[in-house]
Design a protein around this motif. Structure first.
Motif, mmCIF file in Angstrom:
data_model
loop_
_atom_site.group_PDB
_atom_site.id
_atom_site.type_symbol
_atom_site.label_atom_id
_atom_site.label_comp_id
_atom_site.label_asym_id
_atom_site.label_seq_id
_atom_site.Cartn_x
_atom_site.Cartn_y
_atom_site.Cartn_z
ATOM 1 N N PHE A 9 0.864 -1.183 0.000
ATOM 2 C CA PHE A 9 0.000 0.000 0.000
ATOM 3 C C PHE A 9 0.896 1.227 0.000
ATOM 4 O O PHE A 9 1.813 1.327 0.820
ATOM 5 N N THR A 10 0.626 2.175 -0.893
ATOM 6 C CA THR A 10 1.414 3.400 -0.979
ATOM 7 C C THR A 10 0.466 4.589 -1.094
ATOM 8 O O THR A 10 -0.376 4.628 -1.991
ATOM 9 N N VAL A 11 0.608 5.537 -0.170
ATOM 10 C CA VAL A 11 -0.169 6.774 -0.231
ATOM 11 C C VAL A 11 0.700 7.809 -0.927
ATOM 12 O O VAL A 11 1.826 8.070 -0.503
ATOM 13 N N ARG A 12 0.189 8.385 -2.005
ATOM 14 C CA ARG A 12 0.970 9.351 -2.785
ATOM 15 C C ARG A 12 0.741 10.790 -2.324
ATOM 16 O O ARG A 12 1.641 11.613 -2.361
ATOM 17 N N ASP A 13 -0.507 11.099 -1.941
ATOM 18 C CA ASP A 13 -0.846 12.418 -1.385
ATOM 19 C C ASP A 13 -2.244 12.299 -0.796
ATOM 20 O O ASP A 13 -2.776 11.193 -0.672
ATOM 21 N N ALA A 14 -2.844 13.412 -0.430
ATOM 22 C CA ALA A 14 -4.145 13.385 0.242
ATOM 23 C C ALA A 14 -5.243 12.751 -0.609
ATOM 24 O O ALA A 14 -6.225 12.241 -0.062
ATOM 25 N N ASP A 15 -5.082 12.745 -1.923
ATOM 26 C CA ASP A 15 -6.148 12.287 -2.818
ATOM 27 C C ASP A 15 -5.792 11.090 -3.685
ATOM 28 O O ASP A 15 -6.594 10.706 -4.550
ATOM 29 N N HIS A 16 -4.615 10.481 -3.488
ATOM 30 C CA HIS A 16 -4.190 9.364 -4.338
ATOM 31 C C HIS A 16 -3.473 8.303 -3.507
ATOM 32 O O HIS A 16 -2.563 8.636 -2.742
ATOM 33 N N TRP A 17 -3.889 7.063 -3.684
ATOM 34 C CA TRP A 17 -3.153 5.951 -3.093
ATOM 35 C C TRP A 17 -3.225 4.759 -4.029
ATOM 36 O O TRP A 17 -4.009 4.736 -4.972
ATOM 37 N N HIS A 18 -2.358 3.788 -3.783
ATOM 38 C CA HIS A 18 -2.147 2.686 -4.714
ATOM 39 C C HIS A 18 -1.949 1.400 -3.919
ATOM 40 O O HIS A 18 -1.330 1.414 -2.860
ATOM 41 N N THR A 19 -2.484 0.307 -4.436
ATOM 42 C CA THR A 19 -2.161 -1.005 -3.871
ATOM 43 C C THR A 19 -1.622 -1.902 -4.976
ATOM 44 O O THR A 19 -2.039 -1.801 -6.137
ATOM 45 N N LEU A 20 -0.699 -2.753 -4.608
ATOM 46 C CA LEU A 20 -0.159 -3.755 -5.523
ATOM 47 C C LEU A 20 -0.180 -5.084 -4.784
ATOM 48 O O LEU A 20 0.537 -5.268 -3.798
ATOM 49 N N TRP A 21 -1.062 -5.980 -5.221
ATOM 50 C CA TRP A 21 -1.153 -7.313 -4.633
ATOM 51 C C TRP A 21 -0.497 -8.310 -5.566
ATOM 52 O O TRP A 21 -0.787 -8.333 -6.771
ATOM 53 N N ARG A 22 0.354 -9.139 -5.023
ATOM 54 C CA ARG A 22 0.976 -10.258 -5.749
ATOM 55 C C ARG A 22 0.430 -11.518 -5.109
ATOM 56 O O ARG A 22 0.562 -11.704 -3.890
ATOM 57 N N VAL A 23 -0.225 -12.353 -5.893
ATOM 58 C CA VAL A 23 -0.815 -13.594 -5.396
ATOM 59 C C VAL A 23 -0.039 -14.748 -6.009
ATOM 60 O O VAL A 23 0.028 -14.870 -7.236
ATOM 61 N N ALA A 24 0.568 -15.567 -5.160
ATOM 62 C CA ALA A 24 1.401 -16.656 -5.672
ATOM 63 C C ALA A 24 1.098 -17.939 -4.910
ATOM 64 O O ALA A 24 0.923 -17.930 -3.693
ATOM 65 N N GLY A 25 1.054 -19.024 -5.652
ATOM 66 C CA GLY A 25 0.837 -20.331 -5.048
ATOM 67 C C GLY A 25 0.394 -21.326 -6.094
ATOM 68 O O GLY A 25 0.398 -21.031 -7.292
ATOM 69 N N PRO A 26 -0.014 -22.484 -5.643
ATOM 70 C CA PRO A 26 -0.409 -23.519 -6.608
ATOM 71 C C PRO A 26 -1.705 -23.201 -7.357
ATOM 72 O O PRO A 26 -1.886 -23.651 -8.479
ATOM 73 N N ALA A 27 -2.605 -22.398 -6.757
ATOM 74 C CA ALA A 27 -3.886 -22.128 -7.410
ATOM 75 C C ALA A 27 -3.886 -20.839 -8.216
ATOM 76 O O ALA A 27 -4.638 -20.704 -9.176
ATOM 77 N N LYS A 28 -3.043 -19.859 -7.818
ATOM 78 C CA LYS A 28 -3.093 -18.545 -8.459
ATOM 79 C C LYS A 28 -1.693 -17.996 -8.675
ATOM 80 O O LYS A 28 -0.795 -18.240 -7.883
ATOM 81 N N ASP A 29 -1.552 -17.216 -9.744
ATOM 82 C CA ASP A 29 -0.312 -16.498 -10.042
ATOM 83 C C ASP A 29 -0.731 -15.171 -10.667
ATOM 84 O O ASP A 29 -0.808 -15.032 -11.883
ATOM 85 N N LEU A 30 -1.059 -14.191 -9.801
ATOM 86 C CA LEU A 30 -1.686 -12.950 -10.251
ATOM 87 C C LEU A 30 -0.955 -11.723 -9.741
ATOM 88 O O LEU A 30 -0.299 -11.761 -8.705
ATOM 89 N N VAL A 31 -1.140 -10.625 -10.485
ATOM 90 C CA VAL A 31 -0.744 -9.301 -10.026
ATOM 91 C C VAL A 31 -1.972 -8.412 -10.169
ATOM 92 O O VAL A 31 -2.579 -8.358 -11.237
ATOM 93 N N LEU A 32 -2.330 -7.720 -9.076
ATOM 94 C CA LEU A 32 -3.470 -6.805 -9.075
ATOM 95 C C LEU A 32 -2.962 -5.428 -8.664
ATOM 96 O O LEU A 32 -2.500 -5.257 -7.538
ATOM 97 N N ALA A 33 -3.005 -4.474 -9.577
ATOM 98 C CA ALA A 33 -2.541 -3.109 -9.315
ATOM 99 C C ALA A 33 -3.747 -2.176 -9.323
ATOM 100 O O ALA A 33 -4.468 -2.108 -10.315
ATOM 101 N N THR A 34 -3.968 -1.483 -8.200
ATOM 102 C CA THR A 34 -5.155 -0.645 -8.052
ATOM 103 C C THR A 34 -4.768 0.786 -7.753
ATOM 104 O O THR A 34 -3.946 1.044 -6.877
#
Length: 154
Positions: free
Chosen positions: A116-141
């Protein structure tokens, strides 16, 4: 490294309405998708915030309505949050006092690691990396406070 903006109280900071764009990549299969919508952090009786996300998720060219609900409760340390699924199960802690936070959530044999990264009062970002036998995903919000006068760039 992105600039970070420290947040003294995560619940006070997140309260309100945010425009959301989430890009999803399946690293195993190569598919890509996108969620676009709104997240509202509204007050919960007794303290905390109800996170209600709604919008459209497009995957393999098919657009579908999508929703998600989480509960952001006051954390053990003032200014932090205890994030839980809608049914009350624990998800992760959230401490944005430095402007950045990394959380882990084991889900069966897969591991979700979120930054989780807060850029300023009105913008923030999440980057989820999901790894394992069932999933291999990147979710950038990307989150932009509604009414901030800026659009989420695509």
């Amino acid at each position: 490294m992105d600039a970070v903006w420290p947040v003294a109280d995560v619940l006070a900071h997140l309260a309100g309405r945010w425009r959301v764009r989430r890009d999803v990549r399946d690293l195993a299969g190569g598919d890509e998708g996108r969620f676009e919508g709104i997240t509202v952090f509204g007050a919960l009786p007794g303290g905390g915030l109800l996170h209600e996300e709604s919008g459209t998720f497009t995957w393999q060219g098919v657009a579908r309505p999508a929703t998600r609900t989480l509960r952001f409760l006051p954390g053990r340390v003032p200014g932090t949050a205890d994030v839980r699924f809608a049914d009350g199960r624990p998800f992760h802690e959230l401490d944005l006092t430095s402007g950045r936070y990394v959380a882990d959530h084991p889900c069966a044999a897969d591991l979700y690691r979120g930054e989780f990264t807060v850029r300023d009062a009105d913008h923030w970002h999440t980057l989820w990396r999901v790894a394992g036998p069932a999933k291999d995903l990147v979710l950038a919000t990307e989150y932009v406070r509604d009414g901030a006068g800026q659009r989420v760039e695509g």
